[in-house]
Motif scaffolding. Structure first.
Motif, PDB file in Angstrom:
ATOM      1  N   ASP A  91       1.301  -5.303  -4.109  1.00  0.00           N
ATOM      2  CA  ASP A  91       2.387  -4.624  -3.386  1.00  0.00           C
ATOM      3  C   ASP A  91       2.468  -5.127  -1.941  1.00  0.00           C
ATOM      4  O   ASP A  91       3.562  -5.337  -1.402  1.00  0.00           O
ATOM      5  CB  ASP A  91       2.163  -3.108  -3.372  1.00  0.00           C
ATOM      6  CG  ASP A  91       2.316  -2.460  -4.738  1.00  0.00           C
ATOM      7  OD1 ASP A  91       3.005  -3.045  -5.596  1.00  0.00           O
ATOM      8  OD2 ASP A  91       1.756  -1.362  -4.932  1.00  0.00           O
ATOM      9  N   TYR A  92       1.301  -5.288  -1.329  1.00  0.00           N
ATOM     10  CA  TYR A  92       1.255  -5.776   0.058  1.00  0.00           C
ATOM     11  C   TYR A  92       1.854  -7.174   0.165  1.00  0.00           C
ATOM     12  O   TYR A  92       2.689  -7.445   1.052  1.00  0.00           O
ATOM     13  CB  TYR A  92      -0.190  -5.770   0.567  1.00  0.00           C
ATOM     14  CG  TYR A  92      -0.454  -6.731   1.696  1.00  0.00           C
ATOM     15  CD1 TYR A  92       0.154  -6.574   2.944  1.00  0.00           C
ATOM     16  CD2 TYR A  92      -1.308  -7.821   1.519  1.00  0.00           C
ATOM     17  CE1 TYR A  92      -0.085  -7.464   3.984  1.00  0.00           C
ATOM     18  CE2 TYR A  92      -1.561  -8.712   2.548  1.00  0.00           C
ATOM     19  CZ  TYR A  92      -0.939  -8.531   3.776  1.00  0.00           C
ATOM     20  OH  TYR A  92      -1.180  -9.420   4.794  1.00  0.00           O
ATOM     21  N   ARG A 118      -7.013  -0.995  -3.537  1.00  0.00           N
ATOM     22  CA  ARG A 118      -5.854  -0.182  -3.165  1.00  0.00           C
ATOM     23  C   ARG A 118      -6.015   0.336  -1.739  1.00  0.00           C
ATOM     24  O   ARG A 118      -7.133   0.537  -1.259  1.00  0.00           O
ATOM     25  CB  ARG A 118      -5.700   1.017  -4.102  1.00  0.00           C
ATOM     26  CG  ARG A 118      -5.196   0.665  -5.495  1.00  0.00           C
ATOM     27  CD  ARG A 118      -5.076   1.898  -6.378  1.00  0.00           C
ATOM     28  NE  ARG A 118      -4.447   1.578  -7.656  1.00  0.00           N
ATOM     29  CZ  ARG A 118      -3.138   1.622  -7.889  1.00  0.00           C
ATOM     30  NH1 ARG A 118      -2.323   2.015  -6.913  1.00  0.00           N
ATOM     31  NH2 ARG A 118      -2.648   1.300  -9.067  1.00  0.00           N
ATOM     32  N   ASP A 149      -1.832   4.492  -2.362  1.00  0.00           N
ATOM     33  CA  ASP A 149      -1.131   4.141  -3.599  1.00  0.00           C
ATOM     34  C   ASP A 149      -0.676   2.685  -3.617  1.00  0.00           C
ATOM     35  O   ASP A 149      -0.060   2.233  -4.583  1.00  0.00           O
ATOM     36  CB  ASP A 149       0.098   5.048  -3.782  1.00  0.00           C
ATOM     37  CG  ASP A 149      -0.287   6.505  -4.003  1.00  0.00           C
ATOM     38  OD1 ASP A 149      -1.380   6.725  -4.568  1.00  0.00           O
ATOM     39  OD2 ASP A 149       0.472   7.403  -3.599  1.00  0.00           O
ATOM     40  N   THR A 150      -0.966   1.942  -2.551  1.00  0.00           N
ATOM     41  CA  THR A 150      -0.492   0.559  -2.431  1.00  0.00           C
ATOM     42  C   THR A 150      -1.513  -0.414  -2.998  1.00  0.00           C
ATOM     43  O   THR A 150      -2.684  -0.395  -2.608  1.00  0.00           O
ATOM     44  CB  THR A 150      -0.226   0.207  -0.956  1.00  0.00           C
ATOM     45  OG1 THR A 150       0.729   1.127  -0.406  1.00  0.00           O
ATOM     46  CG2 THR A 150       0.318  -1.205  -0.826  1.00  0.00           C
ATOM     47  N   THR A 151      -1.095  -1.259  -3.927  1.00  0.00           N
ATOM     48  CA  THR A 151      -1.965  -2.297  -4.458  1.00  0.00           C
ATOM     49  C   THR A 151      -1.859  -3.540  -3.584  1.00  0.00           C
ATOM     50  O   THR A 151      -0.922  -3.685  -2.793  1.00  0.00           O
ATOM     51  CB  THR A 151      -1.578  -2.667  -5.899  1.00  0.00           C
ATOM     52  OG1 THR A 151      -0.288  -3.281  -5.889  1.00  0.00           O
ATOM     53  CG2 THR A 151      -1.556  -1.429  -6.793  1.00  0.00           C
ATOM     54  N   ALA A 196      -2.517  -1.915   6.666  1.00  0.00           N
ATOM     55  CA  ALA A 196      -3.079  -1.026   5.657  1.00  0.00           C
ATOM     56  C   ALA A 196      -4.483  -1.503   5.311  1.00  0.00           C
ATOM     57  O   ALA A 196      -4.731  -2.711   5.221  1.00  0.00           O
ATOM     58  CB  ALA A 196      -2.202  -1.024   4.409  1.00  0.00           C
ATOM     59  N   ALA A 230       5.539  -7.012  -0.078  1.00  0.00           N
ATOM     60  CA  ALA A 230       6.146  -6.469   1.142  1.00  0.00           C
ATOM     61  C   ALA A 230       6.239  -7.543   2.219  1.00  0.00           C
ATOM     62  O   ALA A 230       7.256  -7.656   2.917  1.00  0.00           O
ATOM     63  CB  ALA A 230       5.334  -5.275   1.640  1.00  0.00           C
ATOM     64  N   GLY A 234       4.147   1.190   7.806  1.00  0.00           N
ATOM     65  CA  GLY A 234       3.039   1.449   6.900  1.00  0.00           C
ATOM     66  C   GLY A 234       1.929   0.421   6.986  1.00  0.00           C
ATOM     67  O   GLY A 234       0.882   0.578   6.339  1.00  0.00           O
ATOM     68  N   TYR A 235       2.144  -0.627   7.760  1.00  0.00           N
ATOM     69  CA  TYR A 235       1.125  -1.670   7.939  1.00  0.00           C
ATOM     70  C   TYR A 235       0.765  -1.772   9.412  1.00  0.00           C
ATOM     71  O   TYR A 235       1.609  -1.529  10.276  1.00  0.00           O
ATOM     72  CB  TYR A 235       1.649  -3.014   7.413  1.00  0.00           C
ATOM     73  CG  TYR A 235       1.771  -3.031   5.909  1.00  0.00           C
ATOM     74  CD1 TYR A 235       0.672  -3.331   5.103  1.00  0.00           C
ATOM     75  CD2 TYR A 235       2.972  -2.684   5.301  1.00  0.00           C
ATOM     76  CE1 TYR A 235       0.777  -3.321   3.727  1.00  0.00           C
ATOM     77  CE2 TYR A 235       3.085  -2.661   3.918  1.00  0.00           C
ATOM     78  CZ  TYR A 235       1.985  -2.982   3.129  1.00  0.00           C
ATOM     79  OH  TYR A 235       2.098  -2.959   1.769  1.00  0.00           O
TER      80      TYR A 235
END
Length: 501
Positions: free
Chosen positions: A366-367, A358, A361-363, A253, A370, A250-251
């Motif tokens: 959140d990053y 964002r 949906d990722t703030t 992002a 992760a 997912g990255y």
């Protein structure tokens, strides 16, 4: 409602010209705060703006000091009037939006942060010209020296390979340096350390230009202006975002930010854990200091890392987090680009925009979480594979890398550089695990190369030496076993060289 009345100031009754104090200005320029790497990078910015394809940084050395530093480029050069204007302090020159130059003082400020005399020689349309500022000429009512055009042409005609000045180009000569003065062995060691640090810094700042093939930067060392270089190195690109596989699905992002009226994208990357890749280490084992925002302006890296009060700059669990920011030149004023072009004064509204941003949906928090999770749950370390890189022919280096890596999917390649350096006569070679350099004693160079000295000489000897001590540490202290092996090999090679003499 309360009225606020401004103070009425006295009327002007006269005016007199008040020029800057030359002595005070000269002292200020010498203390503006450039490191050597930043100063040379600022000068190279001018080379890139002049559409140079090759830049050479030449250290002209005596036995215990650097006497001159010369930067040569094959850009479009300057006519005499253009050079005269370029040497003016704070001159207002028209800049294209894509240009790296900004304030009109970079060349002069960068030079006088390192030296007390700056000469610029240039060639364009069959015209040679030269101008010089010295601390003394500045103090003498800003008297810019015009240099003899024929003598300037003689210097421009010297061998500046890989730079070709036959048709056009410029040399910037930093003279009267506040140079390092020490015993020869210490000076040589410090000079090599300076070159290693310079390669890392320039490889990082200009990695996009180097990767594209639009620019080549070389560094060499010579004992005299007209002498051939003792050794020459190419600056290799170091891309802080060049990894074989992302550390987390997912990255990268992309976070959308709005700063003032401008849209800015923050591309958040997570490096794979426990990487030994040079693009991750960026020349140092202190990788925690490399986390954070990477600000680019016109493809030139301005600031490498740091969170600007978003969070701690040295939190080890965030070491894998790097965020790429492409800065529009229109935001130079809002972000107050430094004179040295090594930092932005990041406004609070930017950090607020990052916190609120964002990517789907990722703030942004959140990053960061992760990235920390990847660090904490790292798999077993990659296999480190060493291979010889600079100091041998490029084709041989690539072939050895392929052979040594083989089919391993969990291998991290680790380049080792060869370098000639003057040492005591009882030593043929040394290994520096922190810089990952195999240094050969230049006393024995002609005996080893048969007199055929070059930047990639003695490939058979160097390859055999590498394989003799292949099990090298990446950093830190060497094992006793390796130290004993190096001592034994030195003794054997010394005897062999005596037999050859």
């Amino acid at each position: 409602m309360e009225n606020h009345v401004s103070l009425t100031l006295p009327d002007s009754v006269a005016s007199r010209r008040l020029a800057p104090d030359p002595e005070g200005t000269a002292a200020f320029m010498s203390r503006i705060g450039y490191s050597l790497e930043e100063a040379l990078a600022d000068i190279i910015d001018n080379s890139i703006d002049a559409e140079a394809k090759a830049v050479l940084i030449r250290f002209v050395c005596g036995s215990d000091r650097i006497n001159q530093i010369i930067i040569a480029d094959d850009g479009y050069g300057m006519l005499p009037d253009e050079l005269h204007t370029a040497m003016q302090y704070g001159v207002r020159q028209s800049h294209r939006k894509k240009d790296l130059g900004k304030y009109g003082i970079g060349l002069k400020a960068a030079a006088f942060s390192q030296c007390k005399a700056l000469s610029v020689l240039s060639r364009k349309a069959s015209h040679d010209s030269g101008r010089r500022w010295t601390i003394e000429s500045i103090k003498d009512d800003w008297r810019l020296e015009e240099l003899d055009a024929n003598q300037a042409g003689t210097i421009l005609d010297l061998d500046w390979s890989p730079v070709n000045l036959d048709k056009s180009g410029t040399t910037v000569i930093l003279d009267k340096l506040d140079s390092l003065q020490s015993a020869m062995s210490d000076f040589n060691k410090n000079l090599q350390k300076t070159i290693v640090e310079l390669k890392v810094d320039l490889g990082l700042r200009f990695h996009r230009f180097l990767q594209s093939g639009d620019l080549r930067i070389a560094i060499d060392v010579t004992k005299g202006l007209g002498n051939p270089p003792d050794t020459q190195f190419d600056v290799d690109p170091l891309d802080p975002f060049e990894y074989p596989k992302s550390g987390r699905k997912g990255y990268p992002a992309t976070f959308e930010l709005e700063v003032g009226s401008k849209k800015v994208k923050a591309v958040a990357h997570i490096w794979p854990a426990k990487s030994k890749d040079p693009n991750y280490k960026l020349g140092t084992g202190k990788v925690a200091e490399r986390q954070g925002f990477y600000f680019y302006r016109n493809d030139r890296l301005i600031k490498a890392g740091g969170w600007h009060n978003l969070q701690s700059d040295s939190e080890p669990h965030s070491s894998l987090a790097r965020v790429l920011i492409e800065m529009p030149p229109d935001l130079d004023s809002a972000f107050r680009l430094s004179v040295q072009k090594n930092d932005f004064n990041v406004p609070a509204e930017f950090i607020d925009a990052v916190r609120a941003s964002r990517a789907g949906d990722t703030t942004f928090p959140d990053y960061l979480k992760a990235a920390q999770d990847v660090y904490r749950n790292a798999p077993e370390a990659e296999e480190i594979v060493f291979f010889p890189k600079s100091g041998i022919p490029a084709g041989l280096s690539k072939k050895l890398e392929r052979l040594l890596v083989g089919g391993s999917e969990n291998a991290s390649t680790h380049p080792i550089d060869f370098r000639w350096e003057r040492m005591d006569s009882d030593c043929v070679f040394t290994y520096d695990p922190d810089e990952q350099v195999l240094s050969l004693n230049s006393i024995f160079r002609s005996s080893i190369t048969g007199g055929k000295n070059s930047a990639a000489d003695a490939p058979v000897f160097k390859s055999m030496l590498f394989f003799a001590i292949r099990d090298l540490p990446a950093a830190g202290r060497m094992s006793k076993k390796l130290r004993d092996r190096i001592e034994m090999l030195n003794a054997v090679l010394l005897e062999a060289l005596k037999c050859q003499a």
